[in-house]
Design a protein around this motif. Sequence first.
Motif, PDB file in Angstrom:
ATOM      1  N   THR A  64       0.833  -1.197   0.000  1.00 19.23           N
ATOM      2  CA  THR A  64       0.000   0.000   0.000  1.00 19.23           C
ATOM      3  C   THR A  64       0.870   1.251   0.000  1.00 19.23           C
ATOM      4  OG1 THR A  64      -0.075   0.186   2.407  1.00 19.23           O
ATOM      5  CG2 THR A  64      -1.711  -1.263   1.364  1.00 19.23           C
ATOM      6  N   ARG A  65       0.219   2.407  -0.215  1.00 20.94           N
ATOM      7  CA  ARG A  65       0.940   3.677  -0.161  1.00 20.94           C
ATOM      8  C   ARG A  65       1.540   3.897   1.231  1.00 20.94           C
ATOM      9  NH1 ARG A  65      -3.680   5.080  -3.234  1.00 20.94           N
ATOM     10  NH2 ARG A  65      -3.161   5.802  -5.344  1.00 20.94           N
ATOM     11  N   ASP A  66       0.773   3.592   2.262  1.00 22.62           N
ATOM     12  CA  ASP A  66       1.267   3.793   3.620  1.00 22.62           C
ATOM     13  C   ASP A  66       2.463   2.889   3.917  1.00 22.62           C
ATOM     14  OD1 ASP A  66      -0.587   5.751   4.178  1.00 22.62           O
ATOM     15  OD2 ASP A  66      -2.020   4.368   5.107  1.00 22.62           O
ATOM     16  N   GLN A  67       2.426   1.659   3.426  1.00 21.50           N
ATOM     17  CA  GLN A  67       3.567   0.752   3.634  1.00 21.50           C
ATOM     18  C   GLN A  67       4.802   1.260   2.910  1.00 21.50           C
ATOM     19  OE1 GLN A  67       1.612  -2.801   2.226  1.00 21.50           O
ATOM     20  NE2 GLN A  67       1.377  -3.631   4.300  1.00 21.50           N
ATOM     21  N   ALA A  68       4.614   1.774   1.693  1.00 22.08           N
ATOM     22  CA  ALA A  68       5.745   2.321   0.943  1.00 22.08           C
ATOM     23  C   ALA A  68       6.328   3.539   1.659  1.00 22.08           C
ATOM     24  CB  ALA A  68       5.298   2.704  -0.469  1.00 22.08           C
ATOM     25  N   TYR A  69       5.454   4.392   2.184  1.00 19.72           N
ATOM     26  CA  TYR A  69       5.912   5.590   2.896  1.00 19.72           C
ATOM     27  C   TYR A  69       6.666   5.212   4.161  1.00 19.72           C
ATOM     28  CZ  TYR A  69       5.741  10.287   4.892  1.00 19.72           C
ATOM     29  OH  TYR A  69       6.075  11.502   5.427  1.00 19.72           O
ATOM     30  N   GLU A  70       6.159   4.216   4.892  1.00 26.26           N
ATOM     31  CA  GLU A  70       6.816   3.782   6.120  1.00 26.26           C
ATOM     32  C   GLU A  70       8.196   3.206   5.823  1.00 26.26           C
ATOM     33  OE1 GLU A  70       7.363   3.133  10.194  1.00 26.26           O
ATOM     34  OE2 GLU A  70       5.979   4.405   9.042  1.00 26.26           O
ATOM     35  N   LYS A  71       8.313   2.482   4.717  1.00 24.11           N
ATOM     36  CA  LYS A  71       9.614   1.935   4.339  1.00 24.11           C
ATOM     37  C   LYS A  71      10.607   3.055   4.057  1.00 24.11           C
ATOM     38  CE  LYS A  71       9.540  -1.676   1.769  1.00 24.11           C
ATOM     39  NZ  LYS A  71       9.363  -2.575   0.598  1.00 24.11           N
ATOM     40  N   LEU A  72      10.149   4.081   3.341  1.00 26.71           N
ATOM     41  CA  LEU A  72      11.017   5.227   3.074  1.00 26.71           C
ATOM     42  C   LEU A  72      11.382   5.954   4.365  1.00 26.71           C
ATOM     43  CD1 LEU A  72       9.627   6.970  -0.143  1.00 26.71           C
ATOM     44  CD2 LEU A  72      11.882   5.946   0.168  1.00 26.71           C
ATOM     45  N   ARG A  73      10.411   6.078   5.264  1.00 25.92           N
ATOM     46  CA  ARG A  73      10.664   6.779   6.521  1.00 25.92           C
ATOM     47  C   ARG A  73      11.766   6.099   7.313  1.00 25.92           C
ATOM     48  NH1 ARG A  73       9.635   6.680  11.713  1.00 25.92           N
ATOM     49  NH2 ARG A  73       8.619   4.639  11.594  1.00 25.92           N
ATOM     50  N   LYS A  74      11.793   4.770   7.277  1.00 29.04           N
ATOM     51  CA  LYS A  74      12.808   4.032   8.013  1.00 29.04           C
ATOM     52  C   LYS A  74      14.156   4.031   7.311  1.00 29.04           C
ATOM     53  CE  LYS A  74       9.674   0.773  10.332  1.00 29.04           C
ATOM     54  NZ  LYS A  74       9.277  -0.664  10.457  1.00 29.04           N
ATOM     55  N   ASP A  75      14.134   3.856   5.985  1.00 31.75           N
ATOM     56  CA  ASP A  75      15.384   3.679   5.241  1.00 31.75           C
ATOM     57  C   ASP A  75      16.027   4.997   4.824  1.00 31.75           C
ATOM     58  OD1 ASP A  75      14.931   0.991   5.471  1.00 31.75           O
ATOM     59  OD2 ASP A  75      14.143   0.743   3.446  1.00 31.75           O
ATOM     60  N   SER A  76      15.230   5.956   4.388  1.00 33.73           N
ATOM     61  CA  SER A  76      15.779   7.218   3.866  1.00 33.73           C
ATOM     62  C   SER A  76      14.845   8.370   4.207  1.00 33.73           C
ATOM     63  CB  SER A  76      15.978   7.121   2.350  1.00 33.73           C
ATOM     64  OG  SER A  76      16.879   6.099   2.019  1.00 33.73           O
ATOM     65  N   PRO A  77      14.778   8.758   5.480  1.00 27.43           N
ATOM     66  CA  PRO A  77      13.840   9.816   5.876  1.00 27.43           C
ATOM     67  C   PRO A  77      14.115  11.159   5.206  1.00 27.43           C
ATOM     68  CG  PRO A  77      15.379   9.286   7.658  1.00 27.43           C
ATOM     69  CD  PRO A  77      15.538   8.234   6.615  1.00 27.43           C
ATOM     70  N   ASP A  78      15.356  11.384   4.757  1.00 27.14           N
ATOM     71  CA  ASP A  78      15.679  12.652   4.112  1.00 27.14           C
ATOM     72  C   ASP A  78      14.977  12.818   2.772  1.00 27.14           C
ATOM     73  OD1 ASP A  78      17.501  10.447   3.606  1.00 27.14           O
ATOM     74  OD2 ASP A  78      18.523  11.771   2.192  1.00 27.14           O
ATOM     75  N   LEU A  79      14.494  11.716   2.187  1.00 25.80           N
ATOM     76  CA  LEU A  79      13.812  11.787   0.900  1.00 25.80           C
ATOM     77  C   LEU A  79      12.340  12.165   1.029  1.00 25.80           C
ATOM     78  CD1 LEU A  79      15.238   8.623  -0.884  1.00 25.80           C
ATOM     79  CD2 LEU A  79      16.011  10.971  -1.078  1.00 25.80           C
ATOM     80  N   LEU A  80      11.850  12.279   2.262  1.00 30.18           N
ATOM     81  CA  LEU A  80      10.421  12.496   2.469  1.00 30.18           C
ATOM     82  C   LEU A  80      10.031  13.965   2.546  1.00 30.18           C
ATOM     83  CD1 LEU A  80       9.623   9.697   5.075  1.00 30.18           C
ATOM     84  CD2 LEU A  80       9.277   9.662   2.609  1.00 30.18           C
ATOM     85  N   ALA A  81      10.983  14.873   2.364  1.00 34.41           N
ATOM     86  CA  ALA A  81      10.688  16.290   2.521  1.00 34.41           C
ATOM     87  C   ALA A  81       9.562  16.750   1.601  1.00 34.41           C
ATOM     88  CB  ALA A  81      11.957  17.109   2.257  1.00 34.41           C
ATOM     89  N   ASP A  82       9.536  16.248   0.377  1.00 29.23           N
ATOM     90  CA  ASP A  82       8.531  16.683  -0.592  1.00 29.23           C
ATOM     91  C   ASP A  82       7.535  15.584  -0.928  1.00 29.23           C
ATOM     92  OD1 ASP A  82       9.746  19.207  -0.837  1.00 29.23           O
ATOM     93  OD2 ASP A  82      11.218  18.388  -2.231  1.00 29.23           O
ATOM     94  N   LEU A  83       7.471  14.559  -0.099  1.00 28.91           N
ATOM     95  CA  LEU A  83       6.589  13.433  -0.398  1.00 28.91           C
ATOM     96  C   LEU A  83       5.610  13.179   0.740  1.00 28.91           C
ATOM     97  CD1 LEU A  83       9.020  10.772  -1.943  1.00 28.91           C
ATOM     98  CD2 LEU A  83       7.241  12.032  -3.141  1.00 28.91           C
ATOM     99  N   ASP A  84       4.364  12.966   0.378  1.00 26.48           N
ATOM    100  CA  ASP A  84       3.337  12.509   1.304  1.00 26.48           C
ATOM    101  C   ASP A  84       2.917  11.110   0.868  1.00 26.48           C
ATOM    102  OD1 ASP A  84       3.233  14.903   2.792  1.00 26.48           O
ATOM    103  OD2 ASP A  84       2.016  15.821   1.201  1.00 26.48           O
ATOM    104  N   PRO A  85       2.270  10.342   1.756  1.00 24.81           N
ATOM    105  CA  PRO A  85       1.860   8.989   1.364  1.00 24.81           C
ATOM    106  C   PRO A  85       1.067   8.948   0.061  1.00 24.81           C
ATOM    107  CG  PRO A  85       1.610   9.252   3.718  1.00 24.81           C
ATOM    108  CD  PRO A  85       1.983  10.614   3.178  1.00 24.81           C
ATOM    109  N   GLU A  86       0.219   9.971  -0.175  1.00 19.42           N
ATOM    110  CA  GLU A  86      -0.602   9.944  -1.386  1.00 19.42           C
ATOM    111  C   GLU A  86       0.216  10.142  -2.661  1.00 19.42           C
ATOM    112  OE1 GLU A  86      -1.236  14.077   0.511  1.00 19.42           O
ATOM    113  OE2 GLU A  86      -1.023  11.992   1.150  1.00 19.42           O
TER     114      GLU A  86
END
Length: 232
Positions: A64-86
């Motif tokens: 799911t989108r939430d699972q993909a976001y959680e994986k990014l949050r754990k592995d590369s949180p610096d990439l989440l600055a411009d990304l939301d789960p949607e």
Amino acid sequence: MRRVAPVLAFLLLAALSACTSQPQEAGPTTLTVLLDQDVTAAQKSVVEQRLRAMPSVEGVAFETRDQAYEKLRKDSPDLLADLDPEHLPESFRATVTDASVAEAVELVMGTVDGVEWAVLKIADVDPLPSRIGAIFRLEPAATAEQRAAVEEAVRALPHAESIQFEDRDAAYERLRKQCRGKGDLATQLNSQVTRASLRLQLPLNGKDGTGLPEIERLDGVEALRLVPVAML
């Protein structure tokens, strides 16, 4: 959704440079099938059925989108600055056990209704293989000048080996031959989805993939795939 492509490439390159264990000579191949943002339930079901029916494909799993976001949050949180789960797509992930048909499976799955993008890559395993294959696929409309610039950049990579150019027709014929005896995979393969490419090997042995993302951003490059050497 194309904005997700650099994120996926970065994650793989980070995994390659971070691993310091003694390498092996071979590694598995994983396939990620990213779904359209507006994919319907019916299309999603067909995508899953087509993927499970592909030869040498196993371990199909939905993310799911939430699972993909959680994986990014754990592995590369610096990439989440411009990304939301949607912003992240739903996807199916699987393992392709036969390197000779992995590329054909990827290209065929990329044409299924409801699929935005299909991506092959070497699995993030520890230890990593001693060498990795890199495939720079060129856009159908890439000019001779753009191809020359990409090839020059590839040949300038300090540890690149066995660099080869493969045109679109040669890619189609090679894949059709490799699909023989693999059900109807050869007949599902459309020559319009094959691409000219520059293909090379990179030894790992503590050397990272510096320079690959920059080449991927050159005009005329459609995509970068980091795969087992056996796929080349």
